[in-house]
Motif scaffolding. Structure first.
Motif, mmCIF file in Angstrom:
data_model
loop_
_atom_site.group_PDB
_atom_site.id
_atom_site.type_symbol
_atom_site.label_atom_id
_atom_site.label_comp_id
_atom_site.label_asym_id
_atom_site.label_seq_id
_atom_site.Cartn_x
_atom_site.Cartn_y
_atom_site.Cartn_z
ATOM 1 N N SER A 52 2.349 -2.661 -12.091
ATOM 2 C CA SER A 52 2.451 -1.665 -11.028
ATOM 3 C C SER A 52 2.073 -2.312 -9.701
ATOM 4 C CB SER A 52 1.519 -0.480 -11.304
ATOM 5 O OG SER A 52 1.782 0.091 -12.563
ATOM 6 N N ILE A 53 2.396 -1.634 -8.607
ATOM 7 C CA ILE A 53 1.915 -2.092 -7.309
ATOM 8 C C ILE A 53 0.388 -2.058 -7.343
ATOM 9 C CG2 ILE A 53 1.751 -1.457 -4.868
ATOM 10 C CD1 ILE A 53 4.568 -0.575 -4.916
ATOM 11 N N PRO A 54 -0.311 -3.119 -6.891
ATOM 12 C CA PRO A 54 -1.777 -3.111 -6.883
ATOM 13 C C PRO A 54 -2.313 -1.850 -6.211
ATOM 14 C CG PRO A 54 -0.951 -5.283 -6.317
ATOM 15 C CD PRO A 54 0.239 -4.380 -6.383
ATOM 16 N N SER A 87 -6.263 -1.885 7.006
ATOM 17 C CA SER A 87 -5.079 -2.254 7.783
ATOM 18 C C SER A 87 -3.953 -2.808 6.920
ATOM 19 C CB SER A 87 -5.456 -3.279 8.857
ATOM 20 O OG SER A 87 -6.007 -4.435 8.257
ATOM 21 N N SER A 88 -4.255 -3.266 5.699
ATOM 22 C CA SER A 88 -3.216 -3.807 4.811
ATOM 23 C C SER A 88 -2.908 -2.870 3.655
ATOM 24 C CB SER A 88 -3.658 -5.173 4.256
ATOM 25 O OG SER A 88 -4.830 -5.035 3.460
ATOM 26 N N MET A 89 -3.388 -1.607 3.739
ATOM 27 C CA MET A 89 -3.209 -0.659 2.643
ATOM 28 C C MET A 89 -2.333 0.523 3.078
ATOM 29 S SD MET A 89 -5.139 -2.212 0.413
ATOM 30 C CE MET A 89 -5.484 -1.095 -0.933
ATOM 31 N N VAL A 90 -1.799 1.195 2.077
ATOM 32 C CA VAL A 90 -1.052 2.442 2.277
ATOM 33 C C VAL A 90 -1.762 3.518 1.482
ATOM 34 C CG1 VAL A 90 1.149 3.621 2.037
ATOM 35 C CG2 VAL A 90 1.104 1.180 2.564
ATOM 36 N N ALA A 130 -5.164 4.032 -2.716
ATOM 37 C CA ALA A 130 -4.678 3.074 -1.721
ATOM 38 C C ALA A 130 -3.905 1.989 -2.448
ATOM 39 C CB ALA A 130 -5.840 2.479 -0.943
ATOM 40 N N GLN A 131 -2.726 1.669 -1.935
ATOM 41 C CA GLN A 131 -1.887 0.642 -2.535
ATOM 42 C C GLN A 131 -1.682 -0.499 -1.554
ATOM 43 O OE1 GLN A 131 1.654 2.911 -3.645
ATOM 44 N NE2 GLN A 131 0.980 2.916 -5.778
ATOM 45 N N GLU A 132 -1.542 -1.702 -2.118
ATOM 46 C CA GLU A 132 -1.219 -2.851 -1.294
ATOM 47 C C GLU A 132 0.135 -2.626 -0.625
ATOM 48 O OE1 GLU A 132 -2.917 -5.506 -0.655
ATOM 49 O OE2 GLU A 132 -4.506 -5.567 -2.158
ATOM 50 N N ARG A 133 0.201 -2.981 0.636
ATOM 51 C CA ARG A 133 1.475 -2.855 1.335
ATOM 52 C C ARG A 133 2.326 -4.074 0.998
ATOM 53 N NH1 ARG A 133 2.638 -1.787 7.806
ATOM 54 N NH2 ARG A 133 4.892 -2.054 7.672
ATOM 55 N N VAL A 134 3.254 -3.890 0.094
ATOM 56 C CA VAL A 134 4.110 -4.988 -0.348
ATOM 57 C C VAL A 134 5.456 -4.877 0.350
ATOM 58 C CG1 VAL A 134 2.964 -5.172 -2.572
ATOM 59 C CG2 VAL A 134 4.928 -3.658 -2.330
#
Length: 576
Positions: free
Chosen positions: A207-209, A227-230, A269-273
C-alpha cells in the motif's frame, strides 16, 4: 448466505515512476466503476476494432456473466427465480448513468428507496400490480443511509426497516451493510501485519506508506513531516478533499496541527508519491496527467474470486492536479490486458434442458416508474402540440407586419399563453416585433411558463429517471429530442427563420420517437402507460384548442379554421 459479506471488491492501483505498483485504496462500500469499464470497452472496441483485435485484449463479458450467474445463488430463500434489484440513490446522483447501465446489462430492476417497502420483516418491491418479494439487493448507496429508521435519516435514499429484514435473513444486501469499514484508509498501516498473522505470507502488493494519527508515534512523524504528507479523514464523506501539506500557509499549517492533536484518531497521513503520467487528449492536443487503475473482483458462492481482466483508469485533468477523480472534471480510459497469442473463443456453458415458464416482465415495474412514464407521455404530447402551434404562427407572421388582417394570430397566442396574452404595446415595441419576441420566448426560454423549452427540459428530467427502460435507439432519439431546441451561442441569436428550422427538426425527432415506440418497443405495460399519458394530453390539448378558437371570432372565421386543420395535420385530408 455462504458466510460471505464482501461480494464486490475494488482496488485503486497506482503505478509509480519506477514502474512498480501499489494499492492506493481499497473499495468495499459500493465500488463504482464496473459498468463504466464495460461502456468504455464497448466504445473503444468499436472505434478501434482492428487495433483491439490485433492486441488480443482480454474480454470483459465473461467477468460480468460470472457475476450475473453468481448473484442469484446468494438469495436467502430457496426459489427457482429469486428477484434481484439494483438500489440507486436516484437520477440526481453523479453515478446514476452507471446504475442504469449496470441494471440493463445484468437484466435486473433498477429501483430507488421509495420503490421498496418492508412488511413483516421482508423486503417487497412496490409495483403497479402488487407487492413482490425481493431476495437480493445490489446496493449502489452508502450503508450509512441504507435505513433511515436505524441509521442516518433525513432522506429517501434508503429503505425503512432494511436492517431488520437483514437481521431476520429475509434479504441479502450486496455488499453487506457495514462492509464500508474496510474502505477506511486507517486500516492500511496494519495490513502487512494482518496478512502475516492471518495468511502467513506477505502482501503481494504494498500500500502507499500510511500513518494512523491515532498512534502517538504516527502523530509525531506527521507533525515532523507534514509538508511531505497528504492528510485524509478515516471515514470521508462525499466531496471531502484530502489536505496536501505542502500547499498550506503558515497559519493553515498551525490550524491543521491543532486539529490533528484534538482528534488524532480521525485522520491518517500518506506519503505524497508521484504517480506515473500518461497522455491525455485535451481538445486537439496531447497533454500529461496522472492515472489510477481501479480493478474489481467478485466472489463466487464457493468462496473463490474472479478478477476483472481490465478495469477503469481514472485520470486527472493535467499533470499538476494530483486529485484523480471523474467527479472533479477528470476523465477515464479503458484498460487492456493483452496476450501475445489470439484469445480462445469464450463458449458459454450449455443451457439447462429443464422447462421454464415464460412470462413478461410487466410485474416488476415499480409504481414510481409508472408515474414517471405517464407524465413523460404527457410532456411529449404537450411539446408536440406547442411546437405545432408555434410553427403555424411563425409561418403566418414571419414575412407579415399587417397583423390586423390575421385574426387567427391573437387566438392562437391565447392558446399558447393560457388566455394570458400580453398587450402588443408592452415595452413600447410595434405589434409585429412584440409578437416575434413572444414567439422566441415561448420557444427557447426554459423559465417562461408554458414554453416549449420548459416541456423539453421536463422530458429530459423524466426520461433520465427511467433510463434503464429505454432501448439504445429510443434513448438516442430522446437525447436528440431534448436538445433539438438548444440555444446557440449568444453571438448567433435565433431569428424567425432559424426558429422555424429548429421546430421542423423537433417535429422529426417527435415523429421518430413515436415510430420507435409503436413499431420497435415491446407491447408491455410500460408502453401502455406512456401511451395513456400521450392520449390523455392530446385530448386535453385538443379540447383547449377548440374551446378557445371555435365560435369566438365573428369575422373571417375561415382563416382560424384553416389554422386548426393545419395544426391538427389534417389540411390535406380536408381538401381531399
Amino acid at each position: 448466505p455462504h458466510g460471505i459479506y464482501l461480494h464486490l471488491y475494488g482496488a485503486d492501483l497506482g503505478r509509480l515512476p519506477d514502474g512498480t505498483w501499489c494499492v492506493c485504496r481499497d473499495r468495499t462500500q459500493a465500488p463504482a466503476g464496473p459498468a463504466y469499464s464495460l461502456e468504455n470497452r464497448f466504445i473503444v472496441s468499436r472505434t478501434l476494432p482492428d487495433l483491439f483485435r490485433d492486441c488480443h485484449a482480454e474480454r470483459l463479458a465473461p467477468f460480468f456473466r460470472t457475476w450475473r450467474e453468481s448473484l442469484p445463488q446468494f438469495a436467502p430463500r430457496a426459489v427457482d427465480t429469486p428477484r434481484l434489484v439494483v438500489l440507486s440513490p436516484g437520477a440526481e446522483h453523479e453515478s446514476y448513468f452507471e446504475h442504469a447501465y449496470l441494471a440493463r446489462y445484468l437484466g435486473y430492476t433498477l429501483v430507488e428507496g421509495e420503490d421498496l417497502t418492508v412488511r413483516d420483516g421482508a423486503v417487497y418491491l412496490k409495483t403497479v400490480s402488487r407487492l413482490h418479494p425481493v431476495d437480493v439487493i445490489l446496493r449502489r448507496i452508502d450503508d450509512r443511509v441504507a435505513d433511515p429508521l436505524e441509521l442516518e435519516g433525513g432522506g429517501f435514499v434508503g429503505v425503512t426497516g432494511l436492517l431488520e429484514a437483514v437481521r431476520q435473513r429475509r434479504v441479502t444486501v450486496i455488499n453487506a451493510l457495514g462492509s464500508g469499514v474496510a474502505h477506511s484508509p486507517a486500516l492500511l498501516p496494519f495490513l502487512p501485519a494482518l496478512c502475516r498473522d492471518l495468511l502467513g505470507e506477505e502482501l503481494l502488493l504494498p500500500s502507499i506508506p500510511t500513518l494512523w494519527c491515532g498512534q502517538p508515534e504516527g502523530l509525531a512523524q506527521v507533525e515532523q513531516r507534514l509538508s511531505s504528507m497528504v492528510l485524509e479523514p478515516c471515514f470521508a464523506r462525499a466531496g471531502q478533499d484530502p489536505i496536501f501539506g505542502d500547499r498550506l500557509t503558515r497559519r493553515q499549517r498551525t490550524e491543521v496541527l491543532d486539529m490533528l492533536r484534538e482528534q488524532p484518531a480521525a485522520w491518517v497521513a500518506q506519503e505524497r508519491v508521484g504517480l506515473a503520467t500518461m497522455p491525455l487528449l485535451s481538445g486537439d492536443r496531447l497533454t500529461l496527467g496522472h492515472g489510477v487503475l481501479r480493478t474489481f473482483g467478485i466472489v463466487r458462492p464457493d468462496g473463490g474470486w474472479e478478477i476483472m481482466p481490465g478495469g477503469l483508469v481514472r485520470t486527472s485533468t493535467d499533470v499538476r492536479n494530483l486529485l484523480v477523480s471523474v467527479e472533479r472534471s477528470g476523465g477515464s480510459k479503458d484498460c487492456w490486458i493483452v496476450s501475445t497469442t489470439p484469445l480462445a473463443a469464450t463458449v458459454p456453458a450449455p443451457a439447462s434442458v429443464e422447462s421454464i415458464e415464460l412470462r413478461r416482465g410487466d410485474g416488476d415495474m415499480p409504481s414510481r416508474v409508472a408515474d414517471t412514464l405517464y407524465w413523460l407521455g404527457r410532456y411529449i404530447e404537450r411539446s408536440e402540440s406547442t411546437a405545432r402551434i408555434l410553427r403555424s404562427l411563425l409561418i403566418r407572421t414571419m414575412d407579415r407586419t399587417d397583423l390586423e388582417v390575421l385574426p387567427e394570430v391573437p387566438v392562437l397566442m391565447r392558446v399558447l399563453t393560457g388566455g394570458k396574452a400580453r398587450p402588443s404595446e408592452e415595452d413600447g415595441l410595434p405589434p409585429w416585433e412584440r409578437l416575434q419576441h413572444d414567439l422566441l420566448a415561448l420557444s427557447l426560454q426554459p423559465r417562461r411558463a408554458g414554453s416549449l423549452k420548459k416541456w423539453l427540459n421536463d422530458i429530459g428530467r423524466l426520461s433520465l429517471r427511467v433510463r434503464d427502460r429505454w432501448t439504445p435507439d429510443a434513448w438516442r432519439v430522446l437525447t436528440q429530442l431534448t436538445s433539438a431546441m438548444h440555444q446557440p451561442s449568444p453571438d448567433r441569436p435565433v431569428d424567425s427563420s432559424r426558429l422555424l428550422l429548429l421546430l421542423n427538426r423537433l417535429m422529426l425527432h417527435l415523429a421518430a420517437f413515436s415510430g420507435l415506440a409503436y413499431e420497435n418497443m415491446t407491447r408491455n405495460l410500460e408502453l401502455r402507460i406512456t401511451d395513456i399519458g400521450r392520449r390523455m394530453e392530446r385530448a386535453l390539448q385538443m379540447i383547449e384548442l377548440l374551446d378557445v378558437t371555435l365560435g369566438r371570432t365573428a369575422a373571417r372565421e375561415s382563416t382560424v379554421l384553416e389554422a386548426l386543420l393545419e395544426i391538427g395535420d389534417s389540411a390535406i385530408t380536408y381538401r381531399q
